[in-house]
Design an enzyme around this catalytic site. Structure first.
Site, PDB file in Angstrom:
ATOM      1  CG  ASP A  43      -1.623   5.607   2.559  1.00  0.00           C
ATOM      2  OD1 ASP A  43      -1.675   5.595   1.542  1.00  0.00           O
ATOM      3  OD2 ASP A  43      -2.550   6.345   3.363  1.00  0.00           O
ATOM      4  CG  HIS A  78      -1.439   5.958  -2.756  1.00  0.00           C
ATOM      5  ND1 HIS A  78      -2.709   5.742  -3.487  1.00  0.00           N
ATOM      6  CD2 HIS A  78      -1.558   5.636  -1.498  1.00  0.00           C
ATOM      7  CE1 HIS A  78      -3.578   5.478  -2.396  1.00  0.00           C
ATOM      8  NE2 HIS A  78      -2.923   5.323  -1.352  1.00  0.00           N
ATOM      9  CG  HIS A 110      -7.534   3.168   0.005  1.00  0.00           C
ATOM     10  ND1 HIS A 110      -6.916   2.653  -1.071  1.00  0.00           N
ATOM     11  CD2 HIS A 110      -6.819   4.061   0.598  1.00  0.00           C
ATOM     12  CE1 HIS A 110      -5.699   3.189  -1.072  1.00  0.00           C
ATOM     13  NE2 HIS A 110      -5.611   4.254  -0.209  1.00  0.00           N
ATOM     14  CD  GLU A 132      -7.561   6.587   4.920  1.00  0.00           C
ATOM     15  OE1 GLU A 132      -8.260   6.559   3.673  1.00  0.00           O
ATOM     16  OE2 GLU A 132      -6.480   7.201   4.849  1.00  0.00           O
ATOM     17  CG  HIS A 146      -1.812   1.074   1.258  1.00  0.00           C
ATOM     18  ND1 HIS A 146      -3.002   1.114   2.147  1.00  0.00           N
ATOM     19  CD2 HIS A 146      -1.951   2.378   0.676  1.00  0.00           C
ATOM     20  CE1 HIS A 146      -3.626   2.187   1.963  1.00  0.00           C
ATOM     21  NE2 HIS A 146      -3.095   3.121   1.276  1.00  0.00           N
TER      22      HIS A 146
HETATM   23  N1  HPA Z   1      -6.636   7.527   1.418  1.00  0.00           N
HETATM   24  C1  HPA Z   1      -7.583   7.673   0.306  1.00  0.00           C
HETATM   25  N2  HPA Z   1      -6.791   8.117  -1.034  1.00  0.00           N
HETATM   26  C2  HPA Z   1      -5.595   8.391  -0.905  1.00  0.00           C
HETATM   27  C3  HPA Z   1      -4.793   8.119   0.084  1.00  0.00           C
HETATM   28  C4  HPA Z   1      -5.220   7.619   1.179  1.00  0.00           C
HETATM   29  O1  HPA Z   1      -4.644   7.255   2.207  1.00  0.00           O
HETATM   30  N3  HPA Z   1      -3.449   8.408  -0.166  1.00  0.00           N
HETATM   31  C5  HPA Z   1      -3.716   8.845  -1.675  1.00  0.00           C
HETATM   32  N4  HPA Z   1      -4.982   8.887  -1.971  1.00  0.00           N
HETATM   33 ZN    ZN Z   2      -3.714   4.802   0.614  1.00  0.00          ZN
END
Ligand code: HPA
Ligand code: ZN
Length: 341
Positions: free
Chosen positions: A280, A21, A199, A202, A19
């Site tokens: 992340d 980006h 996702h 969160e 995970h």
């Molecule tokens: N959450 C949702 N979208 C995202 C994240 C995240 O942590 N990081 C980059 N885009």
């Molecule tokens: Zn993410």
């Protein structure tokens, strides 16, 4: 183990991350350099002012700065360089495998073609494999604040590059954008052979995790930390052996938990869930993968064995084929057996 020894152990043990980006690995200095080269105006006048703005209240306040940052990425070389810098960092902390998210819609909307994005990223990943012996896979994320129609168009655009992409994911603003909004596009992506992740949980409620499992058929849940609010959901995640890709520093930076010491990682592990540790958006959240491991090790008083289990999980939960998974797990075990010599 004392903290210094543990820091070295964490840095050197072969690890995977599932995970991260790629746009979230853009360091402020690189952002400024690209802004100048591409004549893109940034809202912040200096690297220091930009770094000072990295104080987020929630996911949305982060996303605004994150999308502003992506605006500087224009050419294939920009995407290559971004990815290469991440690979160099991985090499230093022995992240031998990574499954990397990218957000094509945040580039397509600026008229940067899909081909430019995917070629820049994947050429760097191929070089990383050859020159640094780092294994990587790519997961294309749909932006959930946009429509399912836009996701569907992006899916169609990806088809010529299908051999470079292992899966599809779902990111961006979670609240009020439930997974069920994307049921059809995920169904279609699965029919093309993409492996689904999303996702969920969160900021969003456990209901969003249920939807990710039941409607999107996800094989992993990204974040998922709110699952503990629903016992039957925890039971389902365990029954289906669905891994959660937990991102401790991200969760603190975005206000999901007040501090690492208050993170629910230990409860997740103790509940019997399949947990992995991830970074992340490391350029924004104050640390790459090792810092995430070391942070929770210290703050939650984890044991060396806990760390070893989390590291093994990172390979077990990956989309590597069985042979590659096995050979990487052998590397992990031989590192553990030989200790720190
Ligand atoms: N959450 C949702 N979208 C995202 C994240 C995240 O942590 N990081 C980059 N885009
Ligand atoms: Zn993410």
């Amino acid at each position: 183990m004392v903290n210094d020894q543990m820091q070295t152990f964490i840095q050197k043990i072969p690890k995977a991350e599932l995970h991260v980006h790629i746009e979230g690995t853009l360091e402020p200095e690189h952002m400024f350099q690209l802004a100048e080269k591409n004549a893109v105006r940034l809202k912040y006048p200096s690297v220091n002012k930009l770094r000072n703005a990295y104080r987020f209240q929630d996911l949305q306040s982060f996303l605004e700065i994150y999308y502003e940052g992506t605006n500087v990425l224009i050419t294939e070389q920009d995407f290559y360089d971004l990815t290469w810098q991440y690979l160099e960092k991985r090499y230093l902390e022995n992240v031998i495998h990574a499954e990397i998210f990218f957000d094509p819609q945040s580039h397509l909307c600026r008229k940067v073609p899909f081909e430019v994005v995917i070629n820049g990223i994947s050429k760097a990943l191929e070089d990383g494999e050859k020159k640094l012996n780092l294994s990587s896979k790519l997961i294309m994320c749909f932006l959930r604040h946009l429509s399912e129609k836009s996701a569907m168009e992006t899916l169609e655009e990806s088809i010529p590059y299908k051999d470079k992409i292992i899966g599809v994911g779902l990111d961006s603003t979670e609240l009020n954008n439930p997974p069920s909004k994307f049921t059809e596009v995920f169904q279609k992506a699965i029919s093309f052979g993409y492996l689904p992740v999303a996702h969920a949980g969160e900021e969003g409620s456990p209901e969003y995790i249920w939807e990710a499992i039941d409607k999107l058929k996800v094989l992993r849940v990204d974040h998922g930390v709110r699952c503990l609010e629903d016992e039957s959901l925890v039971a389902q995640l365990i029954k289906k052996k669905i891994p959660l890709t937990v991102c401790p520093l991200s969760n603190v930076q975005l206000g999901i938990f007040k501090s690492l010491g208050e993170h629910n990682l230990k409860e997740l592990i103790n509940a019997g869930l399949f947990i992995t540790i991830n970074s992340d958006d490391p350029a924004y959240f104050g640390g790459y993968l090792s810092e995430n491991y070391l942070g929770v090790y210290k703050a939650l008083k984890l044991t060396r064995e806990d760390i070893c289990t989390l590291v093994r999980n990172s390979f077990e939960a990956s989309f590597l084929n069985d042979a590659d998974k096995k050979s990487m797990l052998v590397k992990v075990q031989s590192f553990i057996n030989q200790g720190l010599q």
